[in-house]
Design a protein around this motif. Structure first.
Motif, PDB file in Angstrom:
ATOM      1  N   GLY A   1      56.009  45.986  35.321  1.00  0.00           N
ATOM      2  CA  GLY A   1      54.941  45.936  34.334  1.00  0.00           C
ATOM      3  C   GLY A   1      54.658  47.287  33.715  1.00  0.00           C
ATOM      4  N   ALA A   2      53.459  47.446  33.185  1.00  0.00           N
ATOM      5  CA  ALA A   2      53.054  48.731  32.625  1.00  0.00           C
ATOM      6  C   ALA A   2      53.029  49.791  33.715  1.00  0.00           C
ATOM      7  N   ARG A   3      53.079  51.056  33.316  1.00  0.00           N
ATOM      8  CA  ARG A   3      53.119  52.110  34.325  1.00  0.00           C
ATOM      9  C   ARG A   3      51.933  52.020  35.272  1.00  0.00           C
ATOM     10  N   SER A   4      50.747  51.775  34.741  1.00  0.00           N
ATOM     11  CA  SER A   4      49.545  51.717  35.577  1.00  0.00           C
ATOM     12  C   SER A   4      49.533  50.513  36.507  1.00  0.00           C
ATOM     13  N   ALA A   5      50.348  49.486  36.206  1.00  0.00           N
ATOM     14  CA  ALA A   5      50.379  48.290  37.046  1.00  0.00           C
ATOM     15  C   ALA A   5      50.915  48.586  38.437  1.00  0.00           C
ATOM     16  N   SER A   6      51.717  49.624  38.557  1.00  0.00           N
ATOM     17  CA  SER A   6      52.293  49.967  39.857  1.00  0.00           C
ATOM     18  C   SER A   6      51.443  50.964  40.633  1.00  0.00           C
ATOM     19  N   ASP A   7      50.315  51.378  40.065  1.00  0.00           N
ATOM     20  CA  ASP A   7      49.427  52.294  40.790  1.00  0.00           C
ATOM     21  C   ASP A   7      49.008  51.691  42.122  1.00  0.00           C
ATOM     22  N   LEU A   8      48.877  52.539  43.123  1.00  0.00           N
ATOM     23  CA  LEU A   8      48.370  52.114  44.425  1.00  0.00           C
ATOM     24  C   LEU A   8      46.878  52.399  44.489  1.00  0.00           C
ATOM     25  N   LEU A   9      46.084  51.386  44.853  1.00  0.00           N
ATOM     26  CA  LEU A   9      44.636  51.523  44.975  1.00  0.00           C
ATOM     27  C   LEU A   9      44.272  51.326  46.438  1.00  0.00           C
ATOM     28  N   LEU A  10      43.958  52.416  47.096  1.00  0.00           N
ATOM     29  CA  LEU A  10      43.619  52.375  48.516  1.00  0.00           C
ATOM     30  C   LEU A  10      42.109  52.213  48.666  1.00  0.00           C
ATOM     31  N   PRO A  11      41.639  51.119  49.265  1.00  0.00           N
ATOM     32  CA  PRO A  11      40.196  50.890  49.390  1.00  0.00           C
ATOM     33  C   PRO A  11      39.509  51.979  50.199  1.00  0.00           C
ATOM     34  N   CYS A  12      38.342  52.387  49.724  1.00  0.00           N
ATOM     35  CA  CYS A  12      37.514  53.377  50.420  1.00  0.00           C
ATOM     36  C   CYS A  12      36.282  52.731  51.044  1.00  0.00           C
ATOM     37  N   ARG A  13      36.209  51.412  51.025  1.00  0.00           N
ATOM     38  CA  ARG A  13      35.130  50.648  51.643  1.00  0.00           C
ATOM     39  C   ARG A  13      35.759  49.591  52.543  1.00  0.00           C
ATOM     40  N   ASP A  14      34.983  49.075  53.496  1.00  0.00           N
ATOM     41  CA  ASP A  14      35.506  47.945  54.258  1.00  0.00           C
ATOM     42  C   ASP A  14      35.637  46.757  53.317  1.00  0.00           C
ATOM     43  N   PHE A  15      36.420  45.758  53.704  1.00  0.00           N
ATOM     44  CA  PHE A  15      36.779  44.699  52.770  1.00  0.00           C
ATOM     45  C   PHE A  15      35.652  43.725  52.486  1.00  0.00           C
ATOM     46  N   SER A  16      34.590  43.750  53.250  1.00  0.00           N
ATOM     47  CA  SER A  16      33.413  42.959  52.889  1.00  0.00           C
ATOM     48  C   SER A  16      32.589  43.698  51.849  1.00  0.00           C
ATOM     49  N   ALA A  17      32.407  45.006  52.053  1.00  0.00           N
ATOM     50  CA  ALA A  17      31.625  45.808  51.103  1.00  0.00           C
ATOM     51  C   ALA A  17      32.370  46.038  49.794  1.00  0.00           C
ATOM     52  N   LEU A  18      33.696  45.994  49.841  1.00  0.00           N
ATOM     53  CA  LEU A  18      34.508  46.277  48.658  1.00  0.00           C
ATOM     54  C   LEU A  18      34.190  45.335  47.499  1.00  0.00           C
ATOM     55  N   TYR A  19      33.999  44.050  47.807  1.00  0.00           N
ATOM     56  CA  TYR A  19      33.776  43.059  46.742  1.00  0.00           C
ATOM     57  C   TYR A  19      32.868  41.906  47.148  1.00  0.00           C
ATOM     58  N   PRO A  20      33.127  41.191  48.269  1.00  0.00           N
ATOM     59  CA  PRO A  20      32.321  39.993  48.562  1.00  0.00           C
ATOM     60  C   PRO A  20      30.825  40.257  48.695  1.00  0.00           C
ATOM     61  N   ASP A  21      30.432  41.350  49.355  1.00  0.00           N
ATOM     62  CA  ASP A  21      29.000  41.613  49.538  1.00  0.00           C
ATOM     63  C   ASP A  21      28.313  41.871  48.196  1.00  0.00           C
ATOM     64  N   VAL A  22      28.982  42.597  47.299  1.00  0.00           N
ATOM     65  CA  VAL A  22      28.409  42.872  45.978  1.00  0.00           C
ATOM     66  C   VAL A  22      28.376  41.585  45.147  1.00  0.00           C
ATOM     67  N   ALA A  23      29.430  40.785  45.253  1.00  0.00           N
ATOM     68  CA  ALA A  23      29.447  39.504  44.542  1.00  0.00           C
ATOM     69  C   ALA A  23      28.332  38.593  45.030  1.00  0.00           C
ATOM     70  N   ALA A  24      28.031  38.641  46.329  1.00  0.00           N
ATOM     71  CA  ALA A  24      26.939  37.825  46.880  1.00  0.00           C
ATOM     72  C   ALA A  24      25.598  38.218  46.255  1.00  0.00           C
ATOM     73  N   GLN A  25      25.372  39.508  46.090  1.00  0.00           N
ATOM     74  CA  GLN A  25      24.142  39.962  45.431  1.00  0.00           C
ATOM     75  C   GLN A  25      24.100  39.479  43.982  1.00  0.00           C
ATOM     76  N   PHE A  26      25.238  39.526  43.314  1.00  0.00           N
ATOM     77  CA  PHE A  26      25.349  39.050  41.933  1.00  0.00           C
ATOM     78  C   PHE A  26      24.959  37.571  41.852  1.00  0.00           C
ATOM     79  N   ILE A  27      25.444  36.789  42.803  1.00  0.00           N
ATOM     80  CA  ILE A  27      25.161  35.352  42.835  1.00  0.00           C
ATOM     81  C   ILE A  27      23.675  35.093  43.108  1.00  0.00           C
TER      82      ILE A  27
END
Length: 444
Positions: free
Chosen positions: A203-229
Motif C-alpha cells: 500500500g501507501a508508504r504510511s500503510a506499512s508504519d508500525l504503531l506500537l501501543p503505549c496504553r493497555d488494550f482496554s484503555a487504548l480504545y474500548p474504554d474510551v469508546a464506552a465513555q462515548f457510548i
C-alpha cells in the motif's frame, strides 16, 4: 438538513443490544450510538477488550497478549479518532522496520510507494543476493496478480511455488506469517497473507508504519469508546453474561429480562456462540462447529530497570520465542519484556515455569539479556484466534433472521470476502459492517 434530523429522530426510537465488549462489539455499539440508537452493551467480563484486554497481575497492568497495529488499519484508526482517541498520544509510530535475529533487517525508506517497498526489499540486510532477488521476485509476482490467487493454498505451498530459499523463509516469511495469521505456514491461508501484504507493504508508504501501543488494550480504545457510548445515552454492563436470546412479537429479549430490544448484535467469539441459546432455530452458523483454533502465549519477564532492548520490538528466527517487546519504550515500565509465542507448537508441552525459564535462557543466549529475572508470568489464550486456513468458509454479518446480526473478526463482512485474519482491524471492520447493516434494516 431537515431530512437528516428526521432520520436521527426516527432512529432515536430504536434500541439495540450488543453482546460482547471486545473490539468488534464496542465498535458496533459506538457506530450505533453515533447514529442516535439507544445501545446497551453486555460484557461477561469485568474489563472491556475481549481477546485484547488489560490484565492486572500482582499490581502490574499488563495485556493478555501483544497486538501490533500498522498504518493500514484504517478502520481501527478511524474509529479511535471518532470516539476521541488521539493516535499521536497512544501510539509510538515508526516507519516499518522488521528486525529478526540473527542479522535480518527489512526497512522501507521514506519514499513514495511502490519505490519504498522495492528498495526496502532489495537492500534487506542479512540475506544473500539470491535470497534478496527471490524475495523481490515473490513480491513482484503477487503485485502483478493484484495480490489474488486463482485458488487459495497454504503459505508453505505458495512459498514452494515461488522458490523461496529456506533461509529466507526462516528469517522473513515464517515470523511474518505467524505474527499476521497466528497459524503455522503448513496450515495458513496464502490468500489471506497476500491480503495483509497488499494493504501494508503493497500500500501507501504510511500503510506499512508500525504503531506500537503505549496504553493497555482496554484503555487504548474500548474504554474510551464506552465513555462515548454512555455520553450518548447508551449503557455498558460489565460482568453481565447473556445466556439466552429470545425472539418475541415485540422484539428481542435477553435472559428473560423485561427490556425489549429492536435488534441484537452478537459479538461473542465464535467458540462462545455454542453456549448461547437463541430461540430462533438455525440462526447461528453451523460451520463454526468444525473450526479449529490457535493459541497465543505471552511470557512477561521483569528484569532490572537498566535492561533495555536495542529496538522496541525484535524477532527471533528458529527459536521458541518469536517476537520480543520492550515495554520500557512504550509503557514506561523499564526492564519489563514481553515475549510472544504465536500458534501451536512444542511450547504447549511445557509447564508455565518451564516455558518461562526456557525463554529466559533463549533471550540470554540470543540477545545477551541477563539470566536472572525478578518476576515472570505466562498468559495463555488457548483459543486466541481461529485457524486461518485456505478457503475457510466464514459467516456473513447478517443472519437468516431479521434483527439478529453477528460481529467479530471471524465474519466475512457485508461484502462476503472475509479477507482479513483474526486481528484488531478485522474485528473493527466487522463491527462497523454489523452496525451499518442494523441501521439500514431499522431505517427501512
Amino acid at each position: 438538513m431537515a431530512g437528516v434530523e428526521n432520520v436521527v429522530a426516527v432512529l432515536n426510537n430504536y434500541s439495540v443490544a450488543v453482546l460482547g465488549g471486545g473490539y468488534a462489539g464496542i465498535t458496533a455499539a459506538a457506530e450505533l450510538a453515533a447514529a442516535g440508537i439507544k445501545v446497551s452493551v453486555f460484557e461477561a467480563g469485568k474489563v472491556l477488550g475481549g481477546r485484547a484486554r488489560k490484565v492486572w497481575l500482582e499490581g502490574k497492568s499488563l495485556d493478555n497478549g501483544q497486538h501490533l497495529v500498522i498504518g493500514a488499519y484504517t478502520g481501527l484508526l478511524s474509529m479511535m479518532a471518532k470516539v476521541g482517541v488521539d493516535g499521536k498520544v497512544v501510539f509510538l509510530r515508526r516507519p516499518m522496520e522488521l528486525v529478526v535475529e540473527p542479522g535480518f533487517r527489512l526497512a522501507c525508506p521514506s519514499l513514495p510507494a511502490p519505490l519504498h517497498l522495492a528498495l526496502g526489499l532489495l537492500f534487506a540486510q542479512g540475506l544473500s543476493w539470491s535470497e534478496r532477488f527471490a524475495l523481490v521476485r515473490a513480491m513482484h509476482v503477487a503485485q502483478a496478480a493484484k495480490w489474488q490467487l486463482a485458488r487459495d493454498i497454504t503459505v508453505s505451498r505458495w512459498l514452494e511455488d515461488q522458490r523461496q530459499p529456506s533461509g529466507l523463509i526462516g528469517r522473513f516469511w515464517q515470523p511474518l506469517t505467524v505474527a499476521a495469521l497466528n497459524t503455522p505456514l503448513e496450515l495458513a491461508s496464502a490468500q489471506v497473507l497476500l491480503n495483509v501484504l497488499r494493504d501494508s507493504l503493497g500500500g501507501a508508504r504510511s500503510a506499512s508504519d508500525l504503531l506500537l501501543p503505549c496504553r493497555d488494550f482496554s484503555a487504548l480504545y474500548p474504554d474510551v469508546a464506552a465513555q462515548f457510548i454512555e455520553q450518548r445515552g447508551g449503557h455498558i454492563y460489565r460482568s453481565r453474561r447473556v445466556r439466552r436470546v429470545g425472539k418475541i412479537q415485540q422484539g428481542w429479549q435477553l435472559n428473560d429480562d423485561p427490556e425489549i430490544f429492536d435488534a441484537v448484535i452478537c459479538a461473542l467469539p465464535p467458540h462462545g456462540l455454542a453456549a448461547l441459546q437463541v430461540s430462533v432455530p438455525d440462526v447461528l452458523p453451523a460451520q463454526l462447529g468444525r473450526w479449529t483454533y490457535q493459541p497465543i502465549v505471552t511470557v512477561y519477564l521483569q528484569y532490572d530497570h537498566t535492561v533495555k532492548l536495542a529496538k522496541p520490538m525484535l524477532g527471533l528466527s528458529n527459536s521458541l520465542a518469536q517476537w520480543v517487546f520492550d515495554r520500557g519504550f512504550t509503557h514506561q515500565t523499564d526492564g519489563l519484556i514481553a515475549v510472544v509465542i504465536s500458534a501451536e507448537g512444542l511450547h504447549q508441552t511445557l509447564a508455565q515455569d518451564e516455558l518461562a525459564q526456557a525463554v529466559v535462557l533463549e533471550l540470554h543466549q540470543r540477545l545477551d539479556l541477563p539470566i536472572d529475572v525478578s518476576w515472570q508470568r505466562v498468559i495463555t489464550e488457548k483459543r486466541a484466534t481461529f485457524a486461518c486456513t485456505p478457503g475457510l468458509e466464514r459467516p456473513a454479518n447478517q443472519t437468516s433472521e431479521a434483527g439478529f446480526w453477528l460481529a467479530g473478526d471471524y465474519t466475512a463482512g457485508l461484502a462476503g470476502k472475509g479477507d482479513y485474519p483474526a486481528t484488531l482491524e478485522g474485528a473493527v471492520r466487522s463491527g462497523m459492517a454489523a452496525a451499518q447493516g442494523v441501521l439500514k434494516e431499522l431505517d427501512q
